[in-house]
Scaffold this motif. Sequence first.
Motif, PDB file in Angstrom:
ATOM      1  N   THR A 199      12.121  39.210   0.762  1.00  0.00           N
ATOM      2  CA  THR A 199      11.910  37.836  -0.097  1.00  0.00           C
ATOM      3  C   THR A 199      11.053  37.176   0.659  1.00  0.00           C
ATOM      4  N   THR A 200      10.405  36.338  -0.289  1.00  0.00           N
ATOM      5  CA  THR A 200       9.754  35.198   0.438  1.00  0.00           C
ATOM      6  C   THR A 200       9.995  33.934  -0.008  1.00  0.00           C
ATOM      7  N   SER A 201       9.903  32.727   0.527  1.00  0.00           N
ATOM      8  CA  SER A 201      10.150  31.552   0.323  1.00  0.00           C
ATOM      9  C   SER A 201       9.248  30.975  -0.859  1.00  0.00           C
ATOM     10  N   GLU A 202       8.020  31.526  -1.163  1.00  0.00           N
ATOM     11  CA  GLU A 202       7.143  31.243  -2.078  1.00  0.00           C
ATOM     12  C   GLU A 202       6.161  32.466  -2.350  1.00  0.00           C
ATOM     13  N   PRO A 203       5.286  32.391  -3.317  1.00  0.00           N
ATOM     14  CA  PRO A 203       4.463  33.529  -3.592  1.00  0.00           C
ATOM     15  C   PRO A 203       3.385  33.731  -2.300  1.00  0.00           C
ATOM     16  N   VAL A 204       3.213  35.008  -1.972  1.00  0.00           N
ATOM     17  CA  VAL A 204       2.358  35.219  -0.907  1.00  0.00           C
ATOM     18  C   VAL A 204       1.377  36.384  -1.426  1.00  0.00           C
ATOM     19  N   LEU A 232       0.846  -1.197   0.069  1.00  0.00           N
ATOM     20  CA  LEU A 232       0.079  -0.030  -0.063  1.00  0.00           C
ATOM     21  C   LEU A 232       1.009   1.274  -0.076  1.00  0.00           C
ATOM     22  N   GLU A 233       0.383   2.191  -0.788  1.00  0.00           N
ATOM     23  CA  GLU A 233       1.283   3.583  -1.019  1.00  0.00           C
ATOM     24  C   GLU A 233       0.238   4.481  -0.509  1.00  0.00           C
ATOM     25  N   ARG A 234       0.774   5.586  -0.105  1.00  0.00           N
ATOM     26  CA  ARG A 234       0.133   7.021   0.071  1.00  0.00           C
ATOM     27  C   ARG A 234       1.209   8.056  -0.349  1.00  0.00           C
ATOM     28  N   THR A 235       0.441   8.976  -1.139  1.00  0.00           N
ATOM     29  CA  THR A 235       1.324  10.107  -1.500  1.00  0.00           C
ATOM     30  C   THR A 235       0.715  11.356  -0.628  1.00  0.00           C
ATOM     31  N   PHE A 236       1.523  12.266  -0.350  1.00  0.00           N
ATOM     32  CA  PHE A 236       1.007  13.276   0.463  1.00  0.00           C
ATOM     33  C   PHE A 236       2.085  14.514   0.368  1.00  0.00           C
ATOM     34  N   THR A 237       1.678  15.457   0.338  1.00  0.00           N
ATOM     35  CA  THR A 237       2.437  16.842   0.270  1.00  0.00           C
ATOM     36  C   THR A 237       2.402  17.624   1.539  1.00  0.00           C
ATOM     37  N   VAL A 238       3.463  18.036   1.877  1.00  0.00           N
ATOM     38  CA  VAL A 238       3.708  18.913   3.327  1.00  0.00           C
ATOM     39  C   VAL A 238       3.879  20.313   2.770  1.00  0.00           C
ATOM     40  N   ASP A 239       2.960  21.149   3.050  1.00  0.00           N
ATOM     41  CA  ASP A 239       2.775  22.420   2.645  1.00  0.00           C
ATOM     42  C   ASP A 239       3.215  23.266   3.757  1.00  0.00           C
ATOM     43  N   SER A 240       4.408  23.969   3.953  1.00  0.00           N
ATOM     44  CA  SER A 240       4.921  24.679   5.007  1.00  0.00           C
ATOM     45  C   SER A 240       4.239  26.154   4.873  1.00  0.00           C
ATOM     46  N   PRO A 241       4.023  27.064   6.070  1.00  0.00           N
ATOM     47  CA  PRO A 241       3.796  28.476   5.724  1.00  0.00           C
ATOM     48  C   PRO A 241       4.910  29.167   5.063  1.00  0.00           C
ATOM     49  N   PRO A 242       4.611  30.225   4.514  1.00  0.00           N
ATOM     50  CA  PRO A 242       5.634  31.154   3.849  1.00  0.00           C
ATOM     51  C   PRO A 242       6.761  31.676   4.766  1.00  0.00           C
ATOM     52  N   VAL A 243       7.970  31.960   4.349  1.00  0.00           N
ATOM     53  CA  VAL A 243       8.857  32.415   5.306  1.00  0.00           C
ATOM     54  C   VAL A 243       9.142  33.745   4.428  1.00  0.00           C
ATOM     55  N   PHE A 244       9.507  34.826   5.126  1.00  0.00           N
ATOM     56  CA  PHE A 244       9.559  36.162   4.883  1.00  0.00           C
ATOM     57  C   PHE A 244      11.307  36.189   5.378  1.00  0.00           C
ATOM     58  N   ASN A 245      12.166  36.563   4.207  1.00  0.00           N
ATOM     59  CA  ASN A 245      13.515  36.927   4.521  1.00  0.00           C
ATOM     60  C   ASN A 245      13.837  38.495   4.492  1.00  0.00           C
ATOM     61  N   ASP A 276       0.015  32.026   2.104  1.00  0.00           N
ATOM     62  CA  ASP A 276       0.457  31.551   0.805  1.00  0.00           C
ATOM     63  C   ASP A 276      -0.984  31.334  -0.130  1.00  0.00           C
ATOM     64  N   SER A 277      -0.841  30.505  -1.072  1.00  0.00           N
ATOM     65  CA  SER A 277      -1.872  30.300  -1.944  1.00  0.00           C
ATOM     66  C   SER A 277      -2.910  28.926  -1.132  1.00  0.00           C
ATOM     67  N   SER A 278      -2.363  28.346  -0.276  1.00  0.00           N
ATOM     68  CA  SER A 278      -3.042  27.634   0.671  1.00  0.00           C
ATOM     69  C   SER A 278      -3.715  28.086   1.910  1.00  0.00           C
ATOM     70  N   ASN A 279      -3.465  29.438   1.911  1.00  0.00           N
ATOM     71  CA  ASN A 279      -4.155  30.567   2.805  1.00  0.00           C
ATOM     72  C   ASN A 279      -3.421  30.158   4.351  1.00  0.00           C
ATOM     73  N   GLN A 280      -2.334  29.460   4.230  1.00  0.00           N
ATOM     74  CA  GLN A 280      -1.444  29.502   5.416  1.00  0.00           C
ATOM     75  C   GLN A 280      -0.899  30.591   6.014  1.00  0.00           C
ATOM     76  N   LEU A 281      -0.777  31.175   7.347  1.00  0.00           N
ATOM     77  CA  LEU A 281      -0.279  32.298   7.576  1.00  0.00           C
ATOM     78  C   LEU A 281       0.929  32.201   8.138  1.00  0.00           C
ATOM     79  N   SER A 282       1.791  32.947   7.830  1.00  0.00           N
ATOM     80  CA  SER A 282       3.340  32.770   8.138  1.00  0.00           C
ATOM     81  C   SER A 282       3.429  33.427   9.452  1.00  0.00           C
ATOM     82  N   GLU A 283       4.609  33.136   9.960  1.00  0.00           N
ATOM     83  CA  GLU A 283       4.954  33.849  11.325  1.00  0.00           C
ATOM     84  C   GLU A 283       5.124  35.256  11.267  1.00  0.00           C
TER      85      GLU A 283
END
Length: 109
Positions: free
Chosen positions: A41-46, A10-23, A93-100
């Motif tokens: 800058t950010t680790s991903e589009p925000v 049995l296999e399962r595939t999943f994605t871990v989506d971390s909140p964005p990081v501001f630099n 981010d696009s998944s609506n996760q709030l950064s610190e």
Amino acid sequence: IDRGGNQVRLERTFTVDSPPVFNLPDTLGPFENRSATVEWTTSEPVHSVKCELYLNQSNGEVVQINIDTACSTPKTYQGINPGTYTFIVSGRDSSNQLSEPYEVQFEVI
């Protein structure tokens, strides 16, 4: 193992989506002429980027100067008085996760 005695994989595939990081830079300024500019800058589009500016008074009190719920980089503040300030930025981010909240201090002379 299934009911027939066969080994089943049995296999399962999943994605871990971390909140964005501001630099942000480690240090800024000092700035002159009653203005200051902060870039990041950010680790991903925000989106829904929130910028906050606070004045750190000599008596230890912190005074809110500005909150902008739709800011972008670079963020420039004009007409601010000399002093030490704390800039705080956060966003979603696009998944609506709030950064610190990320912060940097600077001085206007």
